[in-house]
Design an enzyme around this catalytic site. Structure first.
Site, PDB file in Angstrom:
ATOM      1  N   HIS A 185       0.877  -1.175   0.000  1.00  0.00           N
ATOM      2  CA  HIS A 185       0.000   0.000   0.000  1.00  0.00           C
ATOM      3  C   HIS A 185       0.916   1.228   0.000  1.00  0.00           C
ATOM      4  O   HIS A 185       2.015   1.193   0.564  1.00  0.00           O
ATOM      5  CB  HIS A 185      -0.842  -0.043   1.279  1.00  0.00           C
ATOM      6  CG  HIS A 185      -1.915   0.988   1.377  1.00  0.00           C
ATOM      7  ND1 HIS A 185      -1.661   2.303   1.678  1.00  0.00           N
ATOM      8  CD2 HIS A 185      -3.263   0.900   1.224  1.00  0.00           C
ATOM      9  CE1 HIS A 185      -2.808   2.974   1.722  1.00  0.00           C
ATOM     10  NE2 HIS A 185      -3.788   2.142   1.443  1.00  0.00           N
ATOM     11  N   CYS A 187      -4.772   2.155  -3.675  1.00  0.00           N
ATOM     12  CA  CYS A 187      -3.521   2.725  -3.139  1.00  0.00           C
ATOM     13  C   CYS A 187      -2.353   1.768  -3.348  1.00  0.00           C
ATOM     14  O   CYS A 187      -1.454   1.675  -2.491  1.00  0.00           O
ATOM     15  CB  CYS A 187      -3.656   3.084  -1.667  1.00  0.00           C
ATOM     16  SG  CYS A 187      -4.825   4.407  -1.372  1.00  0.00           S
ATOM     17  N   GLN A 237      -4.369  -4.837   7.392  1.00  0.00           N
ATOM     18  CA  GLN A 237      -5.373  -5.793   6.906  1.00  0.00           C
ATOM     19  C   GLN A 237      -5.303  -7.135   7.631  1.00  0.00           C
ATOM     20  O   GLN A 237      -6.072  -8.039   7.292  1.00  0.00           O
ATOM     21  CB  GLN A 237      -5.198  -6.028   5.400  1.00  0.00           C
ATOM     22  CG  GLN A 237      -5.392  -4.795   4.550  1.00  0.00           C
ATOM     23  CD  GLN A 237      -6.827  -4.256   4.573  1.00  0.00           C
ATOM     24  OE1 GLN A 237      -7.768  -4.927   5.007  1.00  0.00           O
ATOM     25  NE2 GLN A 237      -6.992  -3.037   4.099  1.00  0.00           N
ATOM     26  N   ASP A 251       3.240  -3.994   8.323  1.00  0.00           N
ATOM     27  CA  ASP A 251       2.004  -3.239   8.117  1.00  0.00           C
ATOM     28  C   ASP A 251       0.864  -4.227   8.314  1.00  0.00           C
ATOM     29  O   ASP A 251       0.613  -5.087   7.469  1.00  0.00           O
ATOM     30  CB  ASP A 251       2.027  -2.647   6.700  1.00  0.00           C
ATOM     31  CG  ASP A 251       0.687  -2.030   6.308  1.00  0.00           C
ATOM     32  OD1 ASP A 251      -0.289  -2.181   7.058  1.00  0.00           O
ATOM     33  OD2 ASP A 251       0.641  -1.410   5.233  1.00  0.00           O
TER      34      ASP A 251
HETATM   35  C1  PLP Z   1      -2.275  -2.706   3.860  1.00  0.00           C
HETATM   36  C2  PLP Z   1      -2.621  -1.291   4.202  1.00  0.00           C
HETATM   37  N1  PLP Z   1      -1.679  -0.505   4.726  1.00  0.00           N
HETATM   38  C3  PLP Z   1      -1.920   0.762   5.075  1.00  0.00           C
HETATM   39  C4  PLP Z   1      -3.166   1.317   4.885  1.00  0.00           C
HETATM   40  C5  PLP Z   1      -3.395   2.727   5.294  1.00  0.00           C
HETATM   41  O1  PLP Z   1      -4.356   2.770   6.306  1.00  0.00           O
HETATM   42  P1  PLP Z   1      -4.881   4.168   6.851  1.00  0.00           P
HETATM   43  O2  PLP Z   1      -5.540   4.847   5.686  1.00  0.00           O
HETATM   44  O3  PLP Z   1      -5.833   3.808   7.927  1.00  0.00           O
HETATM   45  O4  PLP Z   1      -3.702   4.904   7.326  1.00  0.00           O
HETATM   46  C6  PLP Z   1      -4.172   0.554   4.318  1.00  0.00           C
HETATM   47  C7  PLP Z   1      -5.496   1.126   4.045  1.00  0.00           C
HETATM   48  O5  PLP Z   1      -6.257   0.646   3.230  1.00  0.00           O
HETATM   49  C8  PLP Z   1      -3.900  -0.791   3.977  1.00  0.00           C
HETATM   50  O6  PLP Z   1      -4.838  -1.577   3.455  1.00  0.00           O
END
Ligand code: PLP
Length: 424
Positions: free
Chosen positions: A139, A382, A219, A216
């Protein structure tokens, strides 16, 4: 019966989650009926989940009965507010197996958590010619902060390749680890394809190569049992709003010694020990990283969301979503003109299914589904580099949570039939 998940490195008990009962806990699902009387089929939980009544009630109750600024007040209300905030931290810590509550920093979301690490640990530890290993599946939240850091520090980035079915090429990872990276940062579950990566194995190999590891978990924490001690990582970042908690709530977990050694992220009130006109010393962790007045009600709501998921049981959540994604793969793969992406194996796939429809832009697919009160996401999710790897600009993505059941997949399939009729 017990289902074994080799890739997720967890064991899942028989599902005992009753989505009909759970659905009643989510007021928005009852109130969002369309003009034709169709209930909302919400299949966009990977972006943001819905919130159960108990989370809404806890936040409401906080504002009605306990609202005050925390930590500094020496009156009853402030002590009550402080108690609720710090109890939420303990709940979150227990939820992810963190040995100490103070290792959990409240932030707004995963993006902020990763930026915090990049701007503090990163600036202190990454130097010219150092290597940062990411994957092509990240992401943007786990890519752009490292690009900025690498540019600032003269470091370089390398990316673990993926296989055609959306899994990571671990041989390629080993090749990159042989270069001695300072940091390995990867998502435990891909938000675009749902792939569950073998996070403990990747972490083990990266640590053996001497790297610091950030996961991260945006998910994974909402959908799988996650235990930081078992993973063995150094940092874990996730968002409350994807796990039935409030918008604007998130967590960075870090190993104590790393957090202690890092400079602060933002500075100002609440994060200081002593302030002179010309210099300041920092408060202990976690206060050092929580400058200013925090989002107390959101933290409280996140704690209750953890309690709610724990009451269901994360093994049951995983087993439920496994069954749903398995059914969705079965049903959609039988539809002419629909191409499914990702592993298409529920044992290595969380409750996310990305697909394309021949000759129809994903945005048009989503718009027609919306006419049937089926909410899905369309776009690059994203993950523009991942889309390029797939040779696509966008996909349509259905994602599941505890409140979905088989009837949601029926409605998705019915609405997708309409897409084919409209564009025939
Ligand atoms: C794998 C992953 N990382 C990071 C994010 C970013 O999350 P946030 O928008 O809550 O900061 C997302 C959001 O969809 C995500 O799916």
């Amino acid at each position: 019966m017990t289902i074994t998940l080799p890739a997720a490195e967890t064991t899942v008990a028989t599902p005992h989650l009753d989505p009909r009962h759970i659905r009643d806990d989510f007021p928005i699902l009852a109130s969002s009926v369309d003009a034709n009387g169709r209930p909302l089929t919400f299949l966009d939980s990977a972006a943001s989940s819905q919130k159960p009544e108990v989370v809404l009630a806890a936040m409401d109750d906080y504002y009605r009965t306990a609202n005050a600024n925390i930590h500094r007040g020496v009156y009853r209300l402030s002590e009550e507010a402080t108690g609720r905030y710090e109890r939420a931290r303990q709940t979150v810590a227990a939820f992810i197996g963190a040995p100490r509550a103070r290792e959990c920093i409240f932030v707004r979301n995963t993006t902020e958590a990763i930026n915090l690490v990049a701007m503090t640990w990163g600036r202190r530890n990454i130097g010219p010619d150092d290597l940062i290993v990411l994957t092509v599946m990240e992401h943007h939240a786990n890519l752009v902060p490292w690009q900025v850091l690498a540019e600032e520090r003269g470091a370089w980035l390398a990316f673990v390749r993926m296989t055609r079915d959306g899994r990571l090429d671990l041989d390629h990872l080993d090749g990159l680890l042989a270069e001695g990276p300072k940091l390995v940062a990867f998502s435990q579950v891909s938000n675009a394809l749902g792939t569950i990566h073998p996070a403990a194995e990747i972490t083990h190999r990266a640590k053996a190569a001497g790297a610091t590891v950030l996961i991260d978990a945006a998910q994974s924490v909402p959908h799988l049992p996650v235990d930081v001690a078992a993973l063995g990582c150094d940092f874990l970042a996730f968002s409350g709003h994807k796990m039935l908690g409030p918008m604007g709530s998130g967590v960075l977990w870090g190993q104590s010694d790393l957090l202690e050694s890092m400079p602060p992220f933002m500075t100002g009130g609440s994060m200081i020990r002593t302030v002179e006109l010309t210099g300041t010393t920092w408060a202990d962790v976690p206060a050092k990283f929580e400058a200013g007045t925090p989002a107390v009600a959101d933290a409280v709501g996140l704690g209750v969301a953890c309690d709610y998921l724990s009451a269901i049981g994360m093994d049951a959540v995983r087993a439920h979503e496994w069954a749903l994604v398995e059914l969705a793969i079965d049903r959609l793969s039988a539809m002419p003109g629909v191409t499914l992406l990702g592993p298409l194996r529920p044992d290595v796939q969380a409750g996310v299914l990305s697909f394309t429809v021949d000759g129809v832009h994903p945005h048009d697919v989503a718009a027609i589904l919306d006419e049937h009160n089926v909410a899905v996401r369309a776009g690059h999710h994203c993950c523009q580099p991942l889309m390029r790897e797939l040779g696509l600009v966008a996909t349509t993505r259905a994602s599941f949570s505890v409140y979905n059941d088989e009837s949601d997949i029926d409605r998705l399939v019915e609405a997708l039939e309409r897409v084919r009729v409209v564009f025939a």
